[in-house]
Design a protein around this motif. Structure first.
Motif, PDB file in Angstrom:
ATOM      1  N   HIS A   1      -8.082   5.885   6.108  1.00 58.15           N
ATOM      2  CA  HIS A   1      -8.460   6.432   5.007  1.00 58.15           C
ATOM      3  C   HIS A   1      -9.724   6.001   4.067  1.00 58.15           C
ATOM      4  O   HIS A   1      -9.640   5.642   2.925  1.00 58.15           O
TER       5      HIS A   1
ATOM      6  N   PHE B   1       0.482   5.218   3.281  1.00 53.42           N
ATOM      7  CA  PHE B   1      -0.562   4.201   3.904  1.00 53.42           C
ATOM      8  C   PHE B   1      -0.144   3.788   5.288  1.00 53.42           C
ATOM      9  O   PHE B   1      -0.745   3.616   6.033  1.00 53.42           O
TER      10      PHE B   1
ATOM     11  N   MET C   1       0.925  -1.227   0.029  1.00 53.54           N
ATOM     12  CA  MET C   1      -0.023   0.143  -0.013  1.00 53.54           C
ATOM     13  C   MET C   1       0.814   1.369   0.040  1.00 53.54           C
ATOM     14  O   MET C   1       0.216   2.278  -0.054  1.00 53.54           O
TER      15      MET C   1
ATOM     16  N   ARG D   1      -0.320   6.101   8.015  1.00 50.03           N
ATOM     17  CA  ARG D   1      -1.575   6.307   8.250  1.00 50.03           C
ATOM     18  C   ARG D   1      -1.990   5.184   9.293  1.00 50.03           C
ATOM     19  O   ARG D   1      -3.056   5.235  10.388  1.00 50.03           O
TER      20      ARG D   1
ATOM     21  N   ARG E   1     -10.507   3.016   4.575  1.00 46.22           N
ATOM     22  CA  ARG E   1     -10.826   1.283   4.378  1.00 46.22           C
ATOM     23  C   ARG E   1     -10.898   0.593   5.529  1.00 46.22           C
ATOM     24  O   ARG E   1     -10.156   1.156   6.661  1.00 46.22           O
TER      25      ARG E   1
END
Length: 860
Positions: free
Chosen positions: A504, A442, A438, A445, A506
Motif C-alpha cells: 500500500h 493492512f 496497522m 495486504r 509503504r
C-alpha cells in the motif's frame, strides 16, 4: 378415390426415383471433381503454410535464446533446418503447377536471416559475458572495501574509519541497485543517475583518501581505486553491449517480418487463390446437381397438387363436420354425432395444428434457453467452488488440502526416483504486532505481498508454495540432493525476506522463521512431515526468530512433552489442583514480618509438586496463564482478607502479575472489584512485576499509576538481572525493589557483589524506595545485609514457603526466630569498622529488648 390416390402416389414415386438417380449422378461427378482439385492444390497450400510457420518458429527460437536462454543452441539449429526443409518442400510442390507465377527465390534471404540470427546470438552471448564480468569486478570492489572492517577496531581512529567505510559501502550499494534496475529493462534509457552515484563514490573516496590511507595503507587504497575504475569501465562495456544487442535484435525482427510478409504475399496467398479457383469449379458442379434436383422437385410438386385437389374434394365435408362436432364435444355436448358427407375444412385443422405446434415450440425453446443458462451457472459455480476448495481465498495460494494432496504425490514420485523432498515451514515474525498497530486489513495486504513474493521468486519457480493459515506458509522442494541443499534453501528464504516489502505504498521490513524437514530422512508420510516441520519452526522461534532450524527427533519429543503438559494444565484448571504458598519478607530492625509473597504451586494427583518454572512457559503459550493468574490473585486477596480480619490485622500479601494480566484493559477494574468483594484495604496488597513484564510501553505506566492511585504497592522483582535499567526506577511509580538472588548468592564470598548490592540499596533509598533482598540462605549473607539500614530479607534462612494456615503461627513466633538469626549472623567486616560497630550495637539493643520483654516465668 382410392384408385386416384394410388395412381397419384405411383406417379410421385416414379418421379422421385428418376430425380434421385439424376441427382446422384451429378453429385458423384461434383465429388470426383472436388477430390481431384484437393489432391492437386492442397499439398501446395500446406507447403506454403509450413514455410510461413517455420520462419516464425525460427524467429521465436532466436529471440528466446538471445533474451532468456530458454531455447538452447540445438533448438535454434533445428528451427533453421526446418525452415530450409520447408523452403525445399515448397519448391517441389510448386514445380507441379505451370499456371502459377514463379515467386522470387527466398533461399538467399533465408540464408541472410540465419546469418542475422547467428549474429544476434553472438551479441547476446557477448552481453551476458560482459554482465558477468561486471558483477565479478563489482564483487571484487566490495571485497576490497570490506577487508579492513575487522581490523579497524585496533586503531584509535576506528570510529572514523568505520563511518567512512560505511558511507562508501552505502554509496556502492546505491550503485548496485541502480545498475541492477537499469539491467532489468531491455534498453537502459539513461545512465545519468548511475554516473552521479559513481561520481559520488569517487568523490567521497578522494575526500577521505588521506585518512583511509593512514589507517589501512596506501596499497589498499590503490587497490580500491583500481577496482572501482574497473567497475566503471565494466559498466560502460555492459551498456554498450546492451545497446548493440538491442540494435541487432531490431534488425533481426525487421528482416524476419519482411521475409514473413513475402512468404504470405508471394506464396501463401497465390496458393490459396488456386485452391479457391478449384473450389469454384466444385461449386459449379454442385449447382448443376441442385438444378436437376429443383426440376425433379417441381414435377413432383405438380403431381402432388393434382392429387391433393382430387382428394380434398372428397374429404373436406367430413372433416368440417368432424371439426364442428369436436367443438361441441369440447363444449360439453357428449351426445354429439358426426354426419357423413362433404370434404372442405382440412386446412382449418392444419392451421390449428400449426398454431399449437408453434406454441409448443416456443415453450420448448424457452425451457431449453433457461436450462442452458442454468447449466452454465452451475458449471461456473462448480468451477469456483472447486477452486475455493483447493486454494486460499486471500492469497490464492494452494490451501492445506491441496498441500496434502501434492505432498502425497511428491512422496510417491520421490520413492520411485529414490530422491529427497524438503518441506519448509515459513512463519512471519511478530505478525500480531502488524495487525494490532496497522489493522487487520493492512495485515491481509502483507500476507498477499508475502504470497506474491513466494510465487514470483525464481528460487521457488519449480517448488510448490501453499498457505496453511494465519501467517504460516509452506514450500515443497523436490529432488533435494543432500541435506546441505536444505540449509541453502532456508538461508535463501531468510535473505529473500531481508528485502523490504511494498505494501500500500509503504516499505515494510519483516523477518521470518523457517522450520525444515526432509523426506525420507525425518519422516515417511505427509502428516509426519508436517509435524516435523512444525516442530522445527517452533525451535527456530525459540532460538530468537529470524533464523531457521532443521528437524531433529528431540524437537518432536519436546513438542509432545509440551502437549502433555498443556493437557495436564487444562485438567489442573478444571480440577483446581493449584495452591498458594507464602514466603515471609522480614525486617531485622523491627523484628517484624511486613509482607508475605504468594507463590504458586501445582500439586499433581500423584503428590508431586511442580513449580511455575516448569509449566509457566506452556501456560503462556496456550493462554491458560490468564485463568491461572486470575485464580492466584483472587485466592491471595481472599486469604489476606481472612488474616486482616483475624490473627494478623497488618496483613500484607505480594502477588506476582503476568504480562498478559497487566496489559489487559480490564486488569485494574478486576483488581478493584476483588478488593471490594473481600473487603481488603488496598494497602494490604502489593503486586510484583519483573522488568520483562514492564517492557510494554506507555500503557503499562498508565496502568501502574492507576494502581498507585488506589493505594496498591508496586514492587520490581528480580532487579539486577535480565533487562535491568535505571530508567525503570525513574519512570515507573514503584514502591519497592527486590534484589535478585543471583547478586545475593555471592554477597558473602567477596568480589563485586557486595559493592553492587550496597550501591543498589543506596540508590533505592535515595529515591524513596523500599528494598528487599531475595534468596538469603546463609548466615554470612545475612551478616552482610544487616550492615545496611532498612533492608528487608526473604529466603530459606528466614523461612521456606509455608501454607496459609501456618502464616499466623510464624507471625506470632517470628520475633524470637529473627533474634536468633541476627545474633548468629557473623560480622562481615574487620574489627573497628563502623558498620561492624553498628551491627554489634543493633545486636545488643535487640538482646536488651528481648530480656526486658521476658517475664520471670520465661527466664525459668
Amino acid at each position: 378415390m382410392a384408385l386416384r390416390v394410388a395412381i397419384g402416389f405411383a406417379a410421385v414415386a416414379l418421379t422421385v426415383v428418376i430425380a434421385n438417380l439424376s441427382t446422384q449422378q451429378s453429385v458423384r461427378e461434383a465429388r470426383e471433381k472436388v477430390r481431384e482439385l484437393l489432391v492437386q492444390h492442397e499439398p501446395l497450400v500446406r507447403a506454403t503454410e509450413s514455410l510461413a510457420a517455420a520462419v516464425s518458429m525460427y524467429e521465436r527460437a532466436v529471440i528466446d535464446q538471445s533474451e532468456s536462454s530458454l531455447a538452447g543452441p540445438q533448438t535454434v539449429k533445428a528451427a533453421a533446418q526446418r525452415m530450409t526443409d520447408a523452403a525445399k518442400e515448397y519448391e517441389q510442390a510448386a514445380s507441379r503447377f505451370t499456371e502459377l507465377d514463379s515467386p522470387a527465390p527466398l533461399n538467399a534471404e533465408l540464408s541472410d536471416l540465419v546469418a542475422a540470427g547467428d549474429e544476434l546470438l553472438r551479441s547476446s552471448n557477448a552481453r551476458r559475458t560482459r554482465v558477468r564480468d561486471y558483477w565479478r569486478r563489482f564483487d571484487a570492489l566490495e571485497t576490497s572495501l570490506n577487508a579492513p572492517q575487522a581490523k579497524a577496531v585496533r586503531f584509535a581512529g576506528a570510529v572514523f574509519a568505520s563511518e567512512k567505510l560505511m558511507d562508501l559501502s552505502r554509496n556502492l550499494a546505491e550503485v548496485r541497485e541502480q545498475v541492477s534496475a537499469a539491467m532489468g529493462v531491455s534498453s537502459p534509457r539513461s545512465a545519468q543517475s548511475i554516473i552521479a552515484s559513481e561520481n559520488a563514490f569517487r568523490s567521497r573516496l578522494q575526500q577521505n583518501a588521506a585518512e583511509l590511507a593512514r589507517l589501512h595503507g596506501q596499497p589498499w587504497l590503490d587497490q580500491v581505486r583500481n577496482n572501482f575504475n574497473a567497475v566503471v569501465a565494466g559498466r560502460r562495456a555492459v551498456f554498450a553491449s546492451i545497446e548493440t544487442f538491442n540494435e541487432q535484435s531490431m534488425l533481426f525482427r525487421d528482416q524476419s517480418a519482411e521475409i514473413s510478409g513475402k512468404v504470405v504475399t508471394q506464396l501463401v496467398e497465390p496458393a490459396r487463390r488456386a485452391l479457391a479457383d478449384a473450389d469454384r469449379l466444385a461449386v459449379r458442379a454442385s449447382d448443376r446437381a441442385d438444378s436437376q434436383l429443383s426440376w425433379a422437385s417441381g414435377i413432383t410438386l405438380a403431381l402432388l397438387l393434382v392429387i391433393a385437389f382430387a382428394t380434398v374434394t372428397g374429404v373436406t365435408a367430413p372433416v368440417r363436420r368432424l371439426t364442428e362436432a369436436t367443438r361441441r364435444l369440447a363444449g360439453g355436448a357428449v351426445r354429439t354425432r358426426v354426419l357423413r358427407g362433404g370434404v372442405r375444412e382440412l386446412d382449418t385443422l392444419a392451421e390449428a395444428f400449426n398454431e399449437m405446434a408453434e406454441q409448443l415450440q416456443q415453450a420448448q425453446n424457452a425451457v431449453r434457453a433457461h436450462q442452458l443458462e442454468l447449466e452454465a451457472r452451475v458449471a461456473e459455480r462448480t468451477q469456483e467452488l472447486n477452486h475455493l476448495a483447493h486454494h486460499d481465498p486471500l492469497t490464492d495460494l494452494p490451501n492445506r488440502r491441496h498441500l496434502l494432496a501434492h505432498l502425497e504425490d511428491a512422496i510417491d514420485r520421490a520413492r520411485l526416483r529414490n530422491s529427497r523432498i524438503a518441506l519448509l515451514f515459513i512463519d512471519l515474525d511478530n505478525f500480531k504486532t502488524i495487525n494490532d498497530s496497522m489493522g487487520h486489513a493492512f495485515g491481509d495486504r502483507v500476507l498477499q505481498a508475502v504470497s506474491e513474493r513466494l510465487r514470483m521468486n525464481s528460487l521457488f519457480s519449480r517448488s510448490f508454495c501453499a498457505r496453511l493459515g494465519g501467517d504460516e506458509f509452506t514450500v515443497v522442494c523436490e529432488e533435494v540432493n543432500q541435506l546441505g541443499d536444505v540449509e541453502r534453501l532456508s538461508r535463501s528464504v531468510l535473505e529473500e525476506f531481508q528485502r523490504s516489502l511494498s505494501v500500500h505504498g509503504r516499505e515494510l521490513r519483516i523477518s521470518v522463521s523457517v522450520g525444515a524437514c526432509v523426506f525420507p530422512d525425518h519422516a515417511s508420510d505427509s502428516h509426519a512431515l508436517l509435524r516435523a516441520a512444525d516442530s522445527a519452526l517452533f525451535s527456530a522461534k525459540e532460538l530468537g526468530r529470524n533464523c531457521w532450524s532443521l528437524y531433529a527427533p528431540r524437537l518432536l519429543e519436546a513438542a509432545a512433552s509440551r502437549f502433555k503438559v498443556e493437557q495436564a494444565l487444562r485438567r489442573a484448571v478444571e480440577r483446581n489442583e493449584f495452591e498458594l504458598l507464602y514466603q515471609p519478607e522480614v525486617c531485622f530492625e523491627s523484628l517484624e514480618t511486613h509482607t508475605v509473597e504468594a507463590l504458586l504451586r501445582w500439586r499433581q494427583p500423584d503428590g508431586n509438586v511442580v513449580s511455575p518454572a516448569d509449566f509457566f512457559a506452556v501456560a503462556e503459550q496456550t493462554g491458560l496463564i490468564a485463568d491461572i493468574s486470575d485464580w492466584a490473585l483472587r485466592t491471595a486477596i481472599q486469604t489476606a482478607a481472612l488474616w486482616h480480619k483475624g490473627p494478623w490485622p497488618k496483613a500484607r500479601v505480594a502477588v506476582n502479575i503476568s504480562s498478559q494480566q497487566l496489559i489487559s484493559s480490564s486488569f485494574v477494574t478486576r483488581l478493584q472489584s476483588l478488593l471490594q468483594q473481600y473487603e481488603l484495604p488496598a494497602q494490604c496488597l502489593e503486586i510484583e512485576l519483573t522488568e520483562n513484564v514492564l517492557q510494554t510501553g506507555a500503557n503499562t505506566v498508565a496502568a501502574l499509576k492507576r494502581l498507585r492511585e488506589l493505594g496498591i504497592s508496586i514492587a520490581l522483582d528480580d532487579f539486577g538481572t535480565g533487562y535491568s535499567s535505571l530508567t525503570s526506577l525513574e519512570r515507573l511509580p514503584l514502591t519497592r525493589v527486590k534484589i535478585d538472588r543471583s547478586l545475593v548468592t555471592t554477597i558473602d564470598t567477596g568480589g563485586r557483589s557486595p559493592a553492587i548490592v550496597r550501591s543498589i540499596i543506596g540508590l533505592c533509598h535515595s529515591l524513596g524506595l523500599q528494598v528487599t533482598a531475595e534468596g538469603v540462605e546463609r548466615p554470612t549473607q545475612l551478616g552482610v545485609l544487616l550492615t545496611d539500614r532498612g533492608v528487608q530479607v526473604q529466603g530459606y534462612l528466614v523461612s521456606r514457603p509455608i501454607n496459609a494456615a501456618t502464616v499466623p503461627v510464624f507471625i506470632a513466633e517470628g520475633r524470637a526466630h529473627l533474634e536468633q538469626l541476627m545474633i548468629a549472623a557473623p560480622p562481615p567486616l574487620p574489627e573497628g569498622d563502623t558498620n561492624t560497630t553498628r551491627l554489634r550495637t543493633l545486636r545488643a539493643a535487640t538482646g536488651r529488648g528481648a530480656r526486658a520483654a521476658r517475664t520471670p516465668a520465661d527466664e525459668k
